[in-house]
Motif scaffolding. Sequence first.
Motif, PDB file in Angstrom:
ATOM      1  N   GLY A  33     -17.005   4.028   1.046  1.00 43.71           N
ATOM      2  CA  GLY A  33     -17.517   2.672   0.878  1.00 43.71           C
ATOM      3  C   GLY A  33     -16.515   1.586   1.216  1.00 43.71           C
ATOM      4  O   GLY A  33     -15.384   1.829   1.621  1.00 43.71           O
ATOM      5  N   ARG A  34     -16.973   0.377   1.012  1.00 41.91           N
ATOM      6  CA  ARG A  34     -16.187  -0.810   1.393  1.00 41.91           C
ATOM      7  C   ARG A  34     -14.923  -0.990   0.580  1.00 41.91           C
ATOM      8  O   ARG A  34     -13.951  -1.552   1.063  1.00 41.91           O
ATOM      9  CB  ARG A  34     -17.050  -2.055   1.246  1.00 41.91           C
ATOM     10  N   MET A  35     -14.952  -0.571  -0.691  1.00 40.87           N
ATOM     11  CA  MET A  35     -13.762  -0.764  -1.524  1.00 40.87           C
ATOM     12  C   MET A  35     -12.560  -0.026  -0.955  1.00 40.87           C
ATOM     13  O   MET A  35     -11.445  -0.494  -1.080  1.00 40.87           O
ATOM     14  CB  MET A  35     -14.030  -0.290  -2.952  1.00 40.87           C
ATOM     15  N   VAL A  36     -12.786   1.107  -0.321  1.00 39.47           N
ATOM     16  CA  VAL A  36     -11.689   1.856   0.285  1.00 39.47           C
ATOM     17  C   VAL A  36     -11.005   0.996   1.344  1.00 39.47           C
ATOM     18  O   VAL A  36      -9.775   0.895   1.381  1.00 39.47           O
ATOM     19  CB  VAL A  36     -12.196   3.186   0.894  1.00 39.47           C
ATOM     20  N   LEU A  37     -11.811   0.365   2.181  1.00 36.45           N
ATOM     21  CA  LEU A  37     -11.242  -0.493   3.223  1.00 36.45           C
ATOM     22  C   LEU A  37     -10.548  -1.706   2.623  1.00 36.45           C
ATOM     23  O   LEU A  37      -9.495  -2.144   3.106  1.00 36.45           O
ATOM     24  CB  LEU A  37     -12.334  -0.921   4.206  1.00 36.45           C
TER      25      LEU A  37
ATOM     26  N   ILE B  55      -9.046  -1.823  -0.300  1.00 37.81           N
ATOM     27  CA  ILE B  55      -7.775  -1.340  -0.864  1.00 37.81           C
ATOM     28  C   ILE B  55      -6.757  -1.109   0.253  1.00 37.81           C
ATOM     29  O   ILE B  55      -5.589  -1.479   0.126  1.00 37.81           O
ATOM     30  CB  ILE B  55      -7.995  -0.055  -1.692  1.00 37.81           C
ATOM     31  N   ALA B  56      -7.210  -0.516   1.358  1.00 34.52           N
ATOM     32  CA  ALA B  56      -6.310  -0.282   2.495  1.00 34.52           C
ATOM     33  C   ALA B  56      -5.753  -1.599   3.009  1.00 34.52           C
ATOM     34  O   ALA B  56      -4.540  -1.723   3.263  1.00 34.52           O
ATOM     35  CB  ALA B  56      -7.044   0.461   3.608  1.00 34.52           C
ATOM     36  N   GLN B  57      -6.610  -2.591   3.142  1.00 37.15           N
ATOM     37  CA  GLN B  57      -6.168  -3.897   3.638  1.00 37.15           C
ATOM     38  C   GLN B  57      -5.187  -4.537   2.658  1.00 37.15           C
ATOM     39  O   GLN B  57      -4.157  -5.070   3.063  1.00 37.15           O
ATOM     40  CB  GLN B  57      -7.382  -4.801   3.851  1.00 37.15           C
ATOM     41  N   LYS B  58      -5.494  -4.472   1.379  1.00 39.76           N
ATOM     42  CA  LYS B  58      -4.625  -5.057   0.346  1.00 39.76           C
ATOM     43  C   LYS B  58      -3.242  -4.404   0.347  1.00 39.76           C
ATOM     44  O   LYS B  58      -2.229  -5.066   0.143  1.00 39.76           O
ATOM     45  CB  LYS B  58      -5.293  -4.891  -1.012  1.00 39.76           C
ATOM     46  N   LYS B  59      -3.197  -3.089   0.588  1.00 42.49           N
ATOM     47  CA  LYS B  59      -1.922  -2.357   0.579  1.00 42.49           C
ATOM     48  C   LYS B  59      -1.259  -2.331   1.957  1.00 42.49           C
ATOM     49  O   LYS B  59      -0.218  -1.706   2.130  1.00 42.49           O
ATOM     50  CB  LYS B  59      -2.137  -0.928   0.071  1.00 42.49           C
ATOM     51  N   ASN B  60      -1.943  -2.970   2.928  1.00 40.88           N
ATOM     52  CA  ASN B  60      -1.423  -3.016   4.300  1.00 40.88           C
ATOM     53  C   ASN B  60      -1.259  -1.601   4.871  1.00 40.88           C
ATOM     54  O   ASN B  60      -0.247  -1.282   5.492  1.00 40.88           O
ATOM     55  CB  ASN B  60      -0.112  -3.811   4.366  1.00 40.88           C
ATOM     56  N   LEU B  61      -2.281  -0.766   4.628  1.00 36.28           N
ATOM     57  CA  LEU B  61      -2.304   0.610   5.108  1.00 36.28           C
ATOM     58  C   LEU B  61      -3.573   0.833   5.913  1.00 36.28           C
ATOM     59  O   LEU B  61      -4.527   0.065   5.813  1.00 36.28           O
ATOM     60  CB  LEU B  61      -2.307   1.593   3.928  1.00 36.28           C
ATOM     61  N   THR B  62      -3.602   1.903   6.684  1.00 37.94           N
ATOM     62  CA  THR B  62      -4.854   2.289   7.318  1.00 37.94           C
ATOM     63  C   THR B  62      -5.629   3.140   6.314  1.00 37.94           C
ATOM     64  O   THR B  62      -5.051   3.675   5.351  1.00 37.94           O
ATOM     65  CB  THR B  62      -4.626   3.113   8.605  1.00 37.94           C
ATOM     66  N   ARG B  63      -6.914   3.290   6.532  1.00 35.86           N
ATOM     67  CA  ARG B  63      -7.741   4.103   5.651  1.00 35.86           C
ATOM     68  C   ARG B  63      -7.190   5.524   5.562  1.00 35.86           C
ATOM     69  O   ARG B  63      -7.169   6.132   4.494  1.00 35.86           O
ATOM     70  CB  ARG B  63      -9.182   4.121   6.168  1.00 35.86           C
TER      71      ARG B  63
ATOM     72  N   THR C  15      -4.281   7.543  -0.424  1.00 38.12           N
ATOM     73  CA  THR C  15      -4.302   8.772  -1.215  1.00 38.12           C
ATOM     74  C   THR C  15      -5.218   8.579  -2.423  1.00 38.12           C
ATOM     75  O   THR C  15      -5.664   7.468  -2.710  1.00 38.12           O
ATOM     76  CB  THR C  15      -2.894   9.144  -1.711  1.00 38.12           C
ATOM     77  N   VAL C  16      -5.446   9.651  -3.130  1.00 40.14           N
ATOM     78  CA  VAL C  16      -6.246   9.622  -4.344  1.00 40.14           C
ATOM     79  C   VAL C  16      -5.686   8.592  -5.322  1.00 40.14           C
ATOM     80  O   VAL C  16      -6.438   7.837  -5.946  1.00 40.14           O
ATOM     81  CB  VAL C  16      -6.287  11.026  -4.982  1.00 40.14           C
ATOM     82  N   GLU C  17      -4.379   8.516  -5.439  1.00 39.78           N
ATOM     83  CA  GLU C  17      -3.756   7.580  -6.377  1.00 39.78           C
ATOM     84  C   GLU C  17      -4.106   6.128  -6.041  1.00 39.78           C
ATOM     85  O   GLU C  17      -4.220   5.296  -6.938  1.00 39.78           O
ATOM     86  CB  GLU C  17      -2.237   7.773  -6.379  1.00 39.78           C
ATOM     87  N   ASP C  18      -4.300   5.834  -4.768  1.00 41.83           N
ATOM     88  CA  ASP C  18      -4.618   4.467  -4.357  1.00 41.83           C
ATOM     89  C   ASP C  18      -5.999   4.019  -4.809  1.00 41.83           C
ATOM     90  O   ASP C  18      -6.235   2.825  -5.001  1.00 41.83           O
ATOM     91  CB  ASP C  18      -4.536   4.335  -2.823  1.00 41.83           C
TER      92      ASP C  18
ATOM     93  N   SER D 102     -15.928  -5.236  -6.494  1.00 42.50           N
ATOM     94  CA  SER D 102     -16.309  -3.851  -6.211  1.00 42.50           C
ATOM     95  C   SER D 102     -17.770  -3.606  -6.541  1.00 42.50           C
ATOM     96  O   SER D 102     -18.497  -3.001  -5.762  1.00 42.50           O
ATOM     97  CB  SER D 102     -15.423  -2.899  -7.019  1.00 42.50           C
ATOM     98  N   ILE D 103     -18.218  -4.067  -7.695  1.00 48.53           N
ATOM     99  CA  ILE D 103     -19.598  -3.849  -8.122  1.00 48.53           C
ATOM    100  C   ILE D 103     -20.564  -4.551  -7.175  1.00 48.53           C
ATOM    101  O   ILE D 103     -21.579  -3.981  -6.760  1.00 48.53           O
ATOM    102  CB  ILE D 103     -19.804  -4.315  -9.576  1.00 48.53           C
ATOM    103  N   VAL D 104     -20.260  -5.796  -6.793  1.00 51.02           N
ATOM    104  CA  VAL D 104     -21.126  -6.536  -5.886  1.00 51.02           C
ATOM    105  C   VAL D 104     -21.228  -5.816  -4.539  1.00 51.02           C
ATOM    106  O   VAL D 104     -22.312  -5.638  -3.997  1.00 51.02           O
ATOM    107  CB  VAL D 104     -20.624  -7.987  -5.697  1.00 51.02           C
TER     108      VAL D 104
END
Length: 196
Positions: free
Chosen positions: A89-93, A95-103, A107-110, A186-188
């Motif tokens: 879902g979108r939250m993964v993307l 989180i990746a953007q917030k952490k400046n990482l690619t999808r 990791t699970v911890e993220d 996230s919920i929205v």
Amino acid sequence: MGEYRALKTVMLEDVFKFCNNYDSEPLTLSSSALKVVTDFTRRLPQVIAKDVDIDHALFMMVNGHVRSKLVVDHDDTFLGIVTAKDLTGRMVLSIAQKKNLTRNDLTVEDVMTSRRELHAMPYKMVEGAKIGDIVETLKDLGHQHVLLVDQNGLLRGMISASDIARALHMPMHILEKARSFQAIFSIVHNHDELKA
């Protein structure tokens, strides 16, 4: 490979009916909550290491037919819980953007829900509870799972909305409750995904 053997099977061409199960009554919301507990003294918990990448974690869940796993570090210290929904879902993307990482770098911890955000119930309390009490507790918390702790403060088990739904043969709708701006976001977004 000689330790095990294939068992003989029979053809079903003349079988038309189900047997009557007299030993157990159908579960209802009034049944004992213990009937839906995943008890870690009887079954090992489903765990996953914190540094497993999210695609591999999702693969493990799908192939293991589980919707959640408890997250641990390399010393088997409990860190949180991750669900299949957390891995997509979108939250993964986001989180990746917030952490400046690619999808692919996540990791699970993220994406897990940390133990600081989780709730537990004393196992003793569940012994006297009904399934309906657990459903109301999950609704009140806005969570899909509630963990159980024993008298020594150790994780004893877990109850999930999906296990209750499966046991009662009925849909279980637990609305998530936002506890922060990020949770509201996230919920929205998850609600928008369900509409699409």
